[in-house]
Design an enzyme around this catalytic site. Structure first.
Site, short mmCIF file in Angstrom:
data_model
loop_
_atom_site.label_atom_id
_atom_site.label_comp_id
_atom_site.label_asym_id
_atom_site.label_seq_id
_atom_site.Cartn_x
_atom_site.Cartn_y
_atom_site.Cartn_z
NE ARG A 78 -3.64 -0.25 2.50
CZ ARG A 78 -4.07 -0.91 3.68
NH1 ARG A 78 -3.82 -0.31 4.83
NH2 ARG A 78 -4.70 -1.95 3.65
NE ARG A 110 -2.98 1.44 9.53
CZ ARG A 110 -3.37 0.41 9.41
NH1 ARG A 110 -4.40 0.16 8.56
NH2 ARG A 110 -3.44 -0.52 10.25
CE LYS A 133 -7.80 -0.03 11.84
NZ LYS A 133 -8.10 -1.46 10.59
CE LYS A 137 -7.67 3.13 9.05
NZ LYS A 137 -8.97 2.14 8.38
CB CYS A 176 -12.95 -4.31 1.42
SG CYS A 176 -13.81 -5.97 1.93
CB CYS A 178 -8.22 -9.87 2.27
SG CYS A 178 -8.53 -9.36 3.92
CB CYS A 235 -13.65 -9.39 7.54
SG CYS A 235 -12.69 -8.18 7.65
CB CYS A 295 -11.61 -1.99 4.40
SG CYS A 295 -10.19 -2.97 5.48
#
Length: 1428
Positions: A923, A992, A1057, A1059, A1278, A1284, A1323, A1327
């Site tokens: 990414r 991120r 994470k 964001k 996603c 994935c 899932c 995302c």
């Protein structure tokens, strides 16, 4: 090149002192070291094993491989930037090994001094005698202290002499007892003073043997000088000048300040440092820095002035020259760079033309004879004089080829333009037509080109097209372009540039000469394996490949070269030419060639893809011997096949008996060792087997095994699939721990075993009568809430328990079931089950006093990683697997990389007994999602060369590549950085990619928001140098002189994470409330950016069935100015860093920190760090979170087109060549590309005059097609399967199919153009931000989804679970009446998410904590669950 006395002296000492000598060969002809070592090897005093490395090979890797087997290593080479820069990556590891680096230099020390900062000892020699003595001293230092030493010495001239030791003295000296000035038992210190003491100890021992002085400084001149001149270079000034002292430096490191100051008398007022560095890239030279630093740190009452200078050729300097120099120095500014002596002349400075061995003319003459003046050798050695050393590399040659081909295309266009010119004569018109038809014919194109040029000049044509033809006349003949290289290119196809040439698709031919003799093939370093270039090129599918040997079949070589020339595309011709030196006779080459070809070591073949396109066989085997052997094998094979048909039992006998005796013997030895181990243990051994996809069951199983060992049991633990049913039957006590996957299925690493059990049960067999077992299953009773689905709960554990009993096994503890819905999750059931296990095994009364080892968590991995290094670099070198170590896969996320595998073929590969098809997702970090056309082209190229041929625009406005295999990781990331982008912090527990609303109509505002986002991203970027070291081969921390530090993150980084999004009302396309931190742009009365409303606490991730996890939208904290924004982002992150939950990653996000602390307390903590309070929030409004498609004109008059890219996948499909189209647009586009957070693409900043070109390309590739339904334009998904690893169901591949069916319902009710935001993920991690959509589907198992309704149209409200398990038929059955009612009953302007709440289908979600309240629908629409 014959060796100089200096080279002879150093080579002799290295040879006699070392166990292994690694010698890098020269790029410009024979290596003087190689000649010296060959002469030494012929003497009776054989000592070292000498390994010659091709020029450019990785010497550091070779040294590391030999370090364990050698007491002393030596490395010899001529100074060259390519050879020495490659060493830098390995020097930190080599610095603590007994290695001596002997670097020979000419008139410039610049290249060798690059290594200065990375090694503890650096010696410098001016003369052959000094080189001899220093080589011995360096060997002594390295051998006795187990430390690396750098010895730089001048090549010198042939007239020098030196006194040498006899052969036996050198090894004896190294092995003698070490003499030291102080405690010889201790290892050398790391401080300069301690290292100097170690040097003095070794020097004293060396002097006692040599009886010659060895001093770190040679001082001469005035005793009380006013000027001291330090010299580093081949210059010794013998003239005495009044008031001037000279210091010739021989020890460059360690160089403590006290030693430098000891050479500068108190009378000194000026210090001049002269160094022979003509190509030093930095401002200050190394010795000058040491001297200046020593003087600055001293407490001298009147410190002298320090000046820096470059030392040139001092051989002819006189006393008057030096006096004139000193006068200039006195008049110059202290900061001016001085020079003494003439610099190397341009003739000397010009790079030497590489030597071409005479044997290679066997092939080059064939090229010249075949193509004559049509031949163009793109990397001809003659080019080095004008273009530099890079002229012989494949990259340079490829660049030349690309330039020529592009210019020839311009020539063809000019010919076509001139053809359309009605004023040209009929003769020229005919010549132009004939040349166009024959432009690829070597002979005709040349003849017609000459006639054409003559005719144009005769008619004196002045049109632009005619002038262009004359300008490019050299390209009129069809040239045969060749790149000629050696087999050294085959060691690293990426680093050598060969890969780029093969993948270029250019019409260029590559001739690779392999010179390794067949009889010497096993003497080369086995760790330096050449790649099979032919096989590699054939795998590309569009490359002509031939393997030839001129001394075996001259005609086959001719045919291959001519076919390669005719082939339209890249061609690789492998040419075998085995010889050891230029003196090797032709007869010896003939013998070696015959052996290699007849044995099959060097097969002769041709692979021509053009024949395949004609329906013919592309492969031709030209080796007669191999053909005959193959025919004999086929004859035998045919005989064996007939025999097996007549007697089928023979086949099973042949296979079944293979290695059986060996396997049996190994099993017996293992069984004996096992029995001996358990002899003293009364309790039976316990085998723990687990099946786990997410790692939860694995942790439980390993903890169980650890507790068994603490009770004195002999315990082993492994996956269920690691044991066969036959081996299980031999076990006495077995405990199984299994989770569940999909609809009650076994996890991946237990499926083969359960299939074997089912097969035995179907046959009615009972092979497990001697086995005692217990099973603990882990599941979620709420995961399948409907009555008809209830049997899926813990189905894997229940089925395994029943199947084992059916096969004769005895249950020694009842079935245990762990439920995620219990108070402690699965631990509630486990705590009741484990004691039953110990009781059955008779160890329940044992008191365990030893503390259990703490489980390894992400926090342990981060703090032990040395700032994100881990063992990633070592893992990349491991070619035995396509994967990285589990701990490293956690660290690579910080570098923007996820390890994945192709789940579509996972079962198939497991059945084949091979590891999963590992690949990596990369990414890119690209704040604001803005990309230049040049960067787009590189991204497109990376997808083709390193990925799966496609790339994806993500919901965080960046690029994502899938299917990158491990050996392509480094080159892919280097290519990304070549585009001035990177991947650092694109994933991991850090901030991120910062995303920004794309509002083309507000050009100025978008630019301001984008600039702000970039500043935030750069400010919060991790500061570790690990990324540059691992991926870019840039060693930024030299040895232990500096340490990495993370001023914001610390060693543990963030708990999870983080964001950040920047939204520009009225468009909330970034879903600002879904981010940890949001900045909502506030516009003042003048239309300028006044500042931001700041939000905090958003986040999408959820765990199915775990009500401690939930999505949350951010709360508004207040207003800040633009200048305050970066600091506020930092302080919010720091509060999360210090207060986030590091014990439970599922509750570690900022949203949980805020709910745990309370919003007011959290806000107060942030304001305390800031030192000021937030201003009150200012009014704002959003009206949508989808993109505006089509053309828009901005405030600056520039035009912007938003393309619909379904789910962000950039690929070519039938009737949708989007990837090709965008590549063509990028070639001509002068503006930029902007990614949107909804996975679409804006071609932005198009000037009015460029509109026709862009519109034409959009239309040609159907990128301007916006005739999609409102539902499809508002959808997002996603990646999910197949890449994935977290996916539980399809998403990207399935959502378009589902929309096809839901679209029909919308069209039936007149809603085709109405926007309904529908999102899908594979899932619950969120995302694609599904929890803010009006309709959303979250994968639970293949074909099964969680269905959510009621999200706000502009991202202001979360949706809620409407149905916990739905399949496609149920989805359509639910949506059909709901959409119909919406069409009939909606209010003016009412969106679907608002309607389903008003109509009573679902309750609104008011906060994250209340997300589960009233889930399942309202009133008559409520779902009836199992528990109801």
């Amino acid at each position: 090149m014959s060796p100089s006395p200096s080279v002879l002296a150093v080579s002799r000492i290295a040879y006699l002192a070392s166990d292994v000598v690694i010698n890098s060969l020269s790029s410009a002809g024979p290596s003087p070291f190689a000649s010296a070592f060959n002469a030494l090897a012929a003497s009776p005093h054989t000592r070292a094993a000498v390994k010659d490395l091709p020029f450019g090979a990785d010497a550091g890797a070779s040294l590391l491989r030999h370090r364990s087997a050698a007491r002393l290593l030596s490395y010899t080479t001529l100074a060259h930037p390519q050879a020495l820069n490659n060493l830098l990556l390995h020097l930190p590891e080599l610095s603590s090994t007994p290695t001596v680096f002997h670097i020979a230099v000419g008139s410039d020390l610049s290249d060798a001094l690059v290594l200065l900062s990375s090694l503890p000892f650096v010696l410098y020699s001016r003369t052959a005698q000094q080189a001899h003595d220093h080589a011995l001293l360096a060997s002594r230092l390295a051998f006795t202290e187990s430390i690396a030493v750098l010895h730089i010495f001048h090549l010198g001239d042939v007239n020098e002499t030196f006194d040498s030791l006899d052969e036996d003295s050198v090894p004896a000296f190294l092995l003698s007892e070490k003499r030291s000035l102080s405690r010889s038992e201790q290892k050398p210190s790391t401080d300069p003073a301690g290292l100097l003491q170690t040097y003095q100890s070794a020097a004293l021992a060396t002097v006692s043997l040599l009886r010659r002085p060895l001093r770190p400084f040679a001082q001469h001149g005035a005793s009380e000088p006013h000027t001291v001149v330090f010299t580093l270079g081949r210059a010794t000034v013998s003239t005495d000048i009044e008031g001037v002292a000279f210091v010739d430096v021989a020890l460059l490191k360690p160089l403590p300040s006290s030693a430098i100051l000891g050479t500068i008398p108190p009378s000194t007022t000026r210090v001049i440092v002269l160094e022979q560095v003509h190509r030093w890239s930095m401002k200050w030279t190394p010795l000058y820095l040491e001297v200046a630093s020593a003087i600055q740190q001293s407490e001298l009452p009147s410190p002298p002035v320090v000046q820096s200078g470059v030392l040139g050729d001092a051989s002819s300097l006189s006393g008057s020259d030096i006096e004139a120099f000193l006068q200039r120095a006195a008049s110059e500014s202290p900061s001016a760079r001085l020079s003494l002596g003439p610099s190397p002349s341009s003739t000397e400075a010009a790079p030497a033309t590489p030597h071409v061995p005479r044997h290679e003319s066997a092939y080059t003459k064939m090229l010249h004879n075949l193509f004559s003046d049509r031949l163009e050798i793109l990397n001809a050695p003659e080019l080095v004089a004008s273009q530099g050393q890079a002229a012989t590399t494949p990259e340079f040659a490829l660049g030349r080829a690309r330039g020529d081909i592009e210019e020839r295309e311009e020539l063809v266009s000019a010919v076509q333009d001139l053809l359309r010119d009605s004023t040209v004569s009929l003769e020229i018109h005919a010549l132009l037509s004939r040349w166009l038809g024959a432009r690829d014919d070597g002979l005709k194109s040349k003849r017609l080109g000459e006639e054409l040029v003559a005719a144009i000049q005769a008619d004196n044509l002045s049109s632009p097209a005619a002038q262009k033809i004359l300008q490019l006349r050299r390209l009129l003949p069809a040239l045969s372009r060749w790149i000629i290289g050696s087999d050294a290119w085959a060691y690293d196809l990426g680093a050598s540039g060969l890969h780029h040439a093969v993948a270029s698709k250019l019409n260029v031919n590559i001739l690779i000469l392999d010179t390794t003799p067949y009889t010497s093939r096993n003497t080369v370093d086995p760790h330096r394996r050449k790649q099979d270039v032919g096989l590699y090129a054939m795998n590309h599918g569009d490359v002509y490949v031939a393997s030839t040997a001129v001394y075996s079949s001259y005609s086959q070589v001719l045919q291959a070269i001519m076919e390669a020339d005719r082939y339209d595309g890249p061609s690789v011709v492998l040419a075998y030419l085995p010889y050891n030196s230029e003196e090797t006779p032709a007869l010896e080459i003939l013998k070696e060639t015959k052996l290699a070809v007849d044995s099959g070591y060097w097969p002769l073949y041709r692979w021509n893809p053009a024949r395949e396109r004609e329906g013919k066989e592309p492969f031709s085997l030209d080796s007669d011997f191999v053909k005959n052997e193959l025919q004999a094998f086929l004859d035998r094979q045919n005989h064996l096949s007939q025999l097996v048909r007549s007697k089928p039992e023979i086949a099973s006998e042949l296979v079944g008996s293979l290695g059986e005796n060996l396997k049996q013997a190994r099993k017996q030895r293992a069984a004996q060792a096992y029995n001996d181990l358990l002899a003293a243990i009364d309790a039976p051994p316990l085998t723990v087997l687990y099946a786990s996809d997410g790692g939860k069951a694995e942790k439980v199983a390993k903890r169980l095994a650890t507790r068994g060992k603490m009770r004195g049991l002999s315990t082993t633990v492994s996956t269920v699939d690691s044991i066969s049913v036959e081996d299980l039957a031999k076990e006495e006590m077995v405990a199984f721990v299994t989770s569940v996957a999909g609809q009650g299925e076994f996890p991946q690493n237990g499926r083969s075993f359960i299939k074997a059990l089912n097969a035995l049960a179907a046959k009615g067999e009972r092979p497990l009568t001697n086995v005692n077992y217990a099973v603990f299953g882990m599941g979620d009773s709420h995961y399948w809430p409907r009555f008809e689905d209830a049997h899926y709960y813990n189905k894997a554990g229940k089925d395994l328990d029943a199947r084992l009993e059916q096969l004769g096994a005895t249950r020694f503890a009842p079935l245990g079931l762990g439920d995620d819905q219990d108070a402690d999750g699965p631990e509630t059931g486990y705590k009741a089950w484990e004691p039953l296990l110990w009781k059955a095994l008779g160890v329940d009364a044992i008191e365990v006093k030893e503390a259990e080892p703490e489980p390894i968590t992400n926090e342990h991995i981060k703090v032990a990683s040395q700032y994100l290094r881990g063992t990633i670099a070592e893992g990349l070198e491991d070619t035995t697997t396509g994967a990285l170590a589990p701990s490293d896969t956690q660290l690579t996320k910080f570098h923007g990389i996820y390890q994945q595998d192709d789940r579509d073929i996972r079962d198939e590969r497991q059945a084949q007994g091979v590891e999963p098809a590992y690949g990596f997702m990369i990414r890119v970090r690209m704040p604001g999602g803005v990309c230049l056309p040049e960067q787009w082209l590189i991204m497109d190229q990376i997808a083709d060369e390193h990925g799966n041929g496609t790339f994806k625009i993500t919901t965080r406005q960046t690029f994502q590549f899938h299917g990158v295999i491990k050996r392509h990781l480094k080159s892919a990331i280097q290519d990304i950085n070549r585009a001035l982008l990177d991947t650092l912090a694109a994933c991991g527990d850090v901030n991120r990619n910062v995303i920004v609303s794309t509002v083309p109509s507000l050009s100025k505002l978008h630019r301001q928001a984008y600039d702000f986002a970039r500043r935030v991203s750069e400010h919060l970027l991790p500061r570790t140098t690990a990324y540059h070291e691992i991926w870019l081969d840039k060693k930024l921390v030299a040895g232990d002189a500096l340490k990495d530090v993370e001023p914001l993150y610390g060693q543990f980084y963030l708990p999870r994470k983080f964001k950040i999004a920047v939204a520009i009302p009225p468009n909330n396309d970034v879903d600002v409330f879904a981010n940890d931190v949001g900045f909502i742009a506030i516009i003042d009365d003048k239309g300028e950016l006044a500042g931001f409303n700041v939000t905090a606490g958003g986040g999408m991730g959820v765990t199915h069935g775990n009500k401690k996890t939930y999505p949350r939208i951010g709360d508004v904290l207040g207003f800040c100015t633009v200048e305050q924004g970066v600091e506020i982002a930092e302080k919010i992150m720091l509060v999360q860093r210090d207060n986030g939950n590091r014990a439970d990653r599922k509750n570690a996000r900022l949203k949980y920190t805020i709910d745990r602390m309370g919003l007011d307390n959290f806000k107060a903590a942030v304001e305390k760090l800031l030192g000021y309070q937030f201003q009150p929030a200012r009014p704002f409004s959003f009206d949508k979170n989808i993109d505006e498609f089509g053309w828009i004109t901005g405030q600056d008059g520039r035009h912007h087109f938003t393309c619909f890219i379904e789910n962000g996948r950039i690929q070519d499909e039938p009737e949708k060549d989007f990837k090709t189209g965008l590549r063509e647009i990028a070639k001509v586009h002068k503006g930029a590309f902007r990614m949107t957070a909804n996975q679409h693409l804006i071609i932005s900043d198009v000037a009015t005059e460029d509109l026709p070109t862009i519109k034409g390309l959009l239309a040609k590739y159907k990128l301007d097609n916006l005739a999609y339904s409102g539902l499809r334009l508002s959808s997002s998904a996603c990646v999910a399967f197949p890449t994935c690893g977290l996916a539980m169901a399809e998403s990207e591949r399935y959502l378009p199919i589902l929309i096809d069916k839901v679209e029909k319902i919308c069209e039936e009710n007149g809603l085709r153009n109405d926007s309904i935001v529908m999102r899908m993920t594979g899932c619950p991690n969120g995302c694609a931000r599904p929890y803010l959509a009006e309709v959303a589907f979250v994968g639970k198992a293949p074909g099964s989804y969680l269905m959510l309704l009621g999200g706000g149209y502009y991202g202001q409200r979360m949706n809620k679970i409407y149905r916990e398990t739905v399949t496609e038929p149920e989805i359509l059955a639910i949506l059909q009446p709901m959409i119909k009612r919406y069409a009939l009953e909606r209010h003016e302007g009412e969106h679907f998410g608002d309607f389903v709440i008003r109509a009573g289908y679902i309750a609104p979600t008011t906060s994250g904590k209340e997300w589960y309240d009233r889930m399942g629908g309202e009133g008559q629409h409520r779902e009836i669950s199992v528990g109801a």
